[in-house]
Design a protein around this motif. Structure first.
Motif, PDB file in Angstrom:
ATOM      1  N   MET A 238      -0.958   7.611   6.413  1.00  0.00           N
ATOM      2  CA  MET A 238      -1.347   9.002   6.168  1.00  0.00           C
ATOM      3  C   MET A 238      -2.855   9.067   5.955  1.00  0.00           C
ATOM      4  N   ARG A 239      -3.478  10.042   6.596  1.00  0.00           N
ATOM      5  CA  ARG A 239      -4.918  10.228   6.444  1.00  0.00           C
ATOM      6  C   ARG A 239      -5.176  11.300   5.385  1.00  0.00           C
ATOM      7  N   LEU A 240      -6.078  10.995   4.480  1.00  0.00           N
ATOM      8  CA  LEU A 240      -6.360  11.906   3.378  1.00  0.00           C
ATOM      9  C   LEU A 240      -6.730  13.293   3.885  1.00  0.00           C
ATOM     10  N   GLN A 241      -7.562  13.355   4.905  1.00  0.00           N
ATOM     11  CA  GLN A 241      -8.028  14.657   5.371  1.00  0.00           C
ATOM     12  C   GLN A 241      -6.958  15.447   6.115  1.00  0.00           C
ATOM     13  N   HIS A 242      -5.838  14.808   6.443  1.00  0.00           N
ATOM     14  CA  HIS A 242      -4.721  15.505   7.089  1.00  0.00           C
ATOM     15  C   HIS A 242      -3.611  15.828   6.089  1.00  0.00           C
ATOM     16  N   ALA A 243      -3.802  15.519   4.828  1.00  0.00           N
ATOM     17  CA  ALA A 243      -2.788  15.724   3.802  1.00  0.00           C
ATOM     18  C   ALA A 243      -3.128  16.942   2.940  1.00  0.00           C
ATOM     19  N   THR A 244      -2.118  17.508   2.302  1.00  0.00           N
ATOM     20  CA  THR A 244      -2.341  18.528   1.280  1.00  0.00           C
ATOM     21  C   THR A 244      -2.514  17.834  -0.065  1.00  0.00           C
ATOM     22  N   TRP A 245      -3.014  18.567  -1.052  1.00  0.00           N
ATOM     23  CA  TRP A 245      -3.185  17.935  -2.366  1.00  0.00           C
ATOM     24  C   TRP A 245      -1.838  17.559  -2.967  1.00  0.00           C
ATOM     25  N   GLN A 246      -0.786  18.338  -2.621  1.00  0.00           N
ATOM     26  CA  GLN A 246       0.542  17.987  -3.143  1.00  0.00           C
ATOM     27  C   GLN A 246       1.030  16.668  -2.551  1.00  0.00           C
ATOM     28  N   GLU A 247       0.704  16.423  -1.279  1.00  0.00           N
ATOM     29  CA  GLU A 247       1.106  15.162  -0.652  1.00  0.00           C
ATOM     30  C   GLU A 247       0.343  13.980  -1.249  1.00  0.00           C
ATOM     31  N   VAL A 248      -0.914  14.191  -1.579  1.00  0.00           N
ATOM     32  CA  VAL A 248      -1.683  13.131  -2.236  1.00  0.00           C
ATOM     33  C   VAL A 248      -1.111  12.856  -3.623  1.00  0.00           C
TER      34      VAL A 248
ATOM     35  N   ALA B 186     -11.133   7.557  -8.325  1.00  0.00           N
ATOM     36  CA  ALA B 186     -10.640   7.083  -9.619  1.00  0.00           C
ATOM     37  C   ALA B 186     -10.244   8.247 -10.520  1.00  0.00           C
ATOM     38  N   ARG B 187     -10.966   9.339 -10.421  1.00  0.00           N
ATOM     39  CA  ARG B 187     -10.655  10.538 -11.221  1.00  0.00           C
ATOM     40  C   ARG B 187      -9.239  11.038 -10.955  1.00  0.00           C
ATOM     41  N   HIS B 188      -8.764  10.835  -9.727  1.00  0.00           N
ATOM     42  CA  HIS B 188      -7.425  11.303  -9.358  1.00  0.00           C
ATOM     43  C   HIS B 188      -6.339  10.290  -9.681  1.00  0.00           C
ATOM     44  N   GLY B 189      -6.725   9.080 -10.078  1.00  0.00           N
ATOM     45  CA  GLY B 189      -5.748   8.070 -10.436  1.00  0.00           C
ATOM     46  C   GLY B 189      -5.663   6.879  -9.502  1.00  0.00           C
ATOM     47  N   PHE B 190      -6.516   6.823  -8.461  1.00  0.00           N
ATOM     48  CA  PHE B 190      -6.540   5.628  -7.612  1.00  0.00           C
ATOM     49  C   PHE B 190      -7.173   4.482  -8.397  1.00  0.00           C
ATOM     50  N   THR B 191      -6.511   3.342  -8.380  1.00  0.00           N
ATOM     51  CA  THR B 191      -7.003   2.185  -9.124  1.00  0.00           C
ATOM     52  C   THR B 191      -7.430   1.035  -8.212  1.00  0.00           C
ATOM     53  N   HIS B 192      -7.100   1.129  -6.907  1.00  0.00           N
ATOM     54  CA  HIS B 192      -7.423   0.071  -5.951  1.00  0.00           C
ATOM     55  C   HIS B 192      -8.047   0.717  -4.717  1.00  0.00           C
ATOM     56  N   VAL B 193      -9.349   0.562  -4.582  1.00  0.00           N
ATOM     57  CA  VAL B 193     -10.076   1.173  -3.468  1.00  0.00           C
ATOM     58  C   VAL B 193     -10.579   0.041  -2.570  1.00  0.00           C
ATOM     59  N   PHE B 194     -10.113   0.039  -1.332  1.00  0.00           N
ATOM     60  CA  PHE B 194     -10.338  -1.070  -0.411  1.00  0.00           C
ATOM     61  C   PHE B 194     -11.113  -0.566   0.796  1.00  0.00           C
ATOM     62  N   PHE B 195     -12.331  -1.052   0.955  1.00  0.00           N
ATOM     63  CA  PHE B 195     -13.187  -0.640   2.062  1.00  0.00           C
ATOM     64  C   PHE B 195     -13.033  -1.603   3.231  1.00  0.00           C
TER      65      PHE B 195
ATOM     66  N   ALA C  74       1.957  13.265  -4.564  1.00  0.00           N
ATOM     67  CA  ALA C  74       3.214  12.548  -4.383  1.00  0.00           C
ATOM     68  C   ALA C  74       2.970  11.086  -4.038  1.00  0.00           C
ATOM     69  N   TYR C  75       1.955  10.818  -3.237  1.00  0.00           N
ATOM     70  CA  TYR C  75       1.606   9.437  -2.892  1.00  0.00           C
ATOM     71  C   TYR C  75       1.226   8.657  -4.152  1.00  0.00           C
ATOM     72  N   LEU C  76       0.440   9.282  -5.016  1.00  0.00           N
ATOM     73  CA  LEU C  76      -0.013   8.618  -6.235  1.00  0.00           C
ATOM     74  C   LEU C  76       1.133   8.294  -7.190  1.00  0.00           C
ATOM     75  N   ALA C  77       2.256   8.955  -7.015  1.00  0.00           N
ATOM     76  CA  ALA C  77       3.405   8.671  -7.871  1.00  0.00           C
ATOM     77  C   ALA C  77       4.010   7.303  -7.574  1.00  0.00           C
ATOM     78  N   HIS C  78       3.719   6.753  -6.366  1.00  0.00           N
ATOM     79  CA  HIS C  78       4.287   5.439  -6.031  1.00  0.00           C
ATOM     80  C   HIS C  78       3.243   4.413  -5.603  1.00  0.00           C
TER      81      HIS C  78
END
Length: 252
Positions: A1-11, A97-106, A13-17
């Motif tokens: 899933m691409r962030l720019q193609h997602a809604t905030w609700q989908e993001v 990180a503000r949204h809850g992402f803890t692992h950012v991989f470039f 939901a992703y963060l829940a898992h």
């Protein structure tokens, strides 16, 4: 899933898992007589997008402008100062990180970005350390993978091109960018293999050393057909690196 193609609700939901996200980073710079100006962004982006589709990992927007000042004597190149790129990456990371992402991989496509990306990581970690352990922030892990250094991709480049792969405007990256962009731009090279040398210089000196923009390479060997193979192997290399990154850091 691409962030720019997602809604905030989908993001949300992703963060829940999952708390991991992949961010492609590259550059907008010349790549010799037949290489696309967007090569260094197209390559990691295509690998990241394929990873997202195959493994359900969220992929952020591509940071397509990097540290490329030494290419500015060639039309089309756009460069950020190292300090600007550090600032952009810091804000990108802290936003995630503000949204809850803890692992950012470039996933990176430009060698000239490596030192600056690592400096940005150091700035983020330092700022968090200085705020103290009493902070309510979640632990944050930052990772960098250079697709062109992946084992499988390097083995294929050695098999196809041997020493003619070179160091900039390489046959492998031109091939992958051609495949990603759906185009080929065959051009005869003169000399067939470009000279070698250092890229640690200003733009005018770089162009004097490398008149057509190549460094030790013969990208006339490139093909979109090869690029398809580099994409498949790049995905394998990047997925292996991402899994190791998650395994070496606390679960988010």
């Amino acid at each position: 899933m691409r962030l720019q193609h997602a809604t905030w609700q989908e993001v949300e939901a992703y963060l829940a898992h999952s708390r991991g996200i992949i961010v492609p980073i590259g550059s907008t710079e010349q790549h010799g007589p037949n290489g696309l100006v967007g090569t260094d962004a197209l390559c990691p982006e295509s690998i990241a997008w394929a990873l997202g589709e195959q493994h359900g990992v969220l992929v952020g927007p591509t940071q397509a402008i990097g540290m490329a000042q030494h290419h500015l004597a060639f039309p089309g190149t756009i460069s950020l100062r190292p300090s600007t790129l550090v600032a952009v990456l810091r804000d990108t990371i802290e936003s995630l990180a503000r949204h809850g992402f803890t692992h950012v991989f470039f996933i990176n496509g430009h060698g000239g970005n490596i030192a600056t990306v690592k400096a940005a990581f150091a700035e983020v970690y330092s700022e968090r350390s200085l705020r103290g352990s009493h902070s309510a922030e979640s632990p944050l892990a930052l990772g960098l993978f250079n697709w062109f250094m992946g084992r499988r991709g390097r083995e294929l480049a050695a098999k196809l091109y041997a020493d003619d792969e070179g160091y900039h405007a390489t046959a492998s990256e031109v091939s992958l960018a051609w495949y990603a962009a759906g185009t080929e731009k065959p051009v005869a090279m003169s000399p067939r293999v470009a000279p070698n040398g250092s890229a640690e210089c200003d733009a005018e000196t770089f162009r004097q050393r490398f008149p057509d923009g190549r460094m030790g390479s013969d990208p006339s060997l490139s093909s979109a057909r090869h690029g398809e193979r580099f994409l498949a192997l790049g995905v394998e290399d990047a997925w292996e690196a991402y899994q190791a990154f998650l395994g070496d850091t606390p679960a988010g």
